[in-house]
Design a protein around this motif. Structure first.
Motif, PDB file in Angstrom:
ATOM      1  N   SER A 144       4.309  12.990   5.345  1.00 12.88           N
ATOM      2  CA  SER A 144       3.852  14.375   5.355  1.00 12.88           C
ATOM      3  C   SER A 144       4.968  15.311   4.917  1.00 12.88           C
ATOM      4  N   GLY A 145       4.567  16.516   4.599  1.00 15.39           N
ATOM      5  CA  GLY A 145       5.524  17.542   4.226  1.00 15.39           C
ATOM      6  C   GLY A 145       5.976  17.425   2.792  1.00 15.39           C
ATOM      7  N   VAL A 175       8.012  10.811  -3.742  1.00 14.22           N
ATOM      8  CA  VAL A 175       7.059  10.607  -4.821  1.00 14.22           C
ATOM      9  C   VAL A 175       7.849   9.968  -5.951  1.00 14.22           C
ATOM     10  N   VAL A 176       7.381   8.844  -6.457  1.00 14.59           N
ATOM     11  CA  VAL A 176       8.068   8.143  -7.547  1.00 14.59           C
ATOM     12  C   VAL A 176       7.229   8.294  -8.809  1.00 14.59           C
ATOM     13  N   PRO A 190       0.822  -1.214   0.000  1.00 14.36           N
ATOM     14  CA  PRO A 190       0.000   0.000   0.000  1.00 14.36           C
ATOM     15  C   PRO A 190       0.858   1.268   0.000  1.00 14.36           C
ATOM     16  N   VAL A 191       0.384   2.269  -0.717  1.00 19.32           N
ATOM     17  CA  VAL A 191       0.925   3.619  -0.691  1.00 19.32           C
ATOM     18  C   VAL A 191      -0.267   4.562  -0.559  1.00 19.32           C
ATOM     19  N   ALA A 192      -0.010   5.820  -0.275  1.00 18.43           N
ATOM     20  CA  ALA A 192      -1.110   6.770  -0.083  1.00 18.43           C
ATOM     21  C   ALA A 192      -1.898   6.972  -1.371  1.00 18.43           C
ATOM     22  N   GLY A 193      -1.210   6.945  -2.501  1.00 19.19           N
ATOM     23  CA  GLY A 193      -1.909   7.144  -3.757  1.00 19.19           C
ATOM     24  C   GLY A 193      -1.096   6.669  -4.938  1.00 19.19           C
TER      25      GLY A 193
END
Length: 138
Positions: free
Chosen positions: A71-72, A107-108, A45-48
């Motif tokens: 965050s951030g 972020v990838v 899982p990832v946030a999006g």
């Protein structure tokens, strides 16, 4: 220099029953590799995760963006999958990109650059550059 025994065993297992890539067309190599691909039923899982498209001079390049639970402001990694610019795709490296996004955290942006031999060098490199510029602008 000798190959590490664990790596040698892994390569041998991957090569078992696989035709020599040098005897295949690009499309045949992609089909052979795709046939061995088994997606993970429950990916990490990832946030999006979302797909997008970046315009290039003579078309577009598909990308997949992974955002970790962090965050951030985050760094961004533009990722080019392996495959000698001939095979592999966004799906073949989905698990790795999810893992990198979480572990770095960053972020990838995975790039489905256009593949050879249909798209000659330096098309893949130019696609990656275009996506890197697109990311930088955002």
């Amino acid at each position: 220099m000798s190959l590490d025994p664990q790596v040698a065993n892994l390569i041998e297992a991957l090569d078992t029953g696989f035709p020599k890539v040098s005897t295949m067309t690009g499309a045949q190599a992609r089909a052979a590799i795709r046939a061995r691909f088994v997606p993970t039923p429950q990916p990490e899982p990832v946030a999006g995760v979302w797909d997008d498209r970046v315009s290039v001079d003579d078309g577009h390049v598909d990308i997949r963006i992974y955002r970790p639970e962090a965050s951030g402001p985050l760094p961004v990694l533009v990722y080019a999958h392996g495959g000698g610019f001939v095979f592999c795709d966004l799906d073949s490296h989905d698990g790795l990109c999810r893992n990198m996004a979480n572990l770095i955290p960053a972020v990838v942006v995975s790039v489905a650059y256009r593949l050879a031999p249909e798209h000659r060098w330096p098309t893949a490199a130019e696609d990656l550059y275009a996506v890197t510029c697109w990311v930088s602008e955002r």
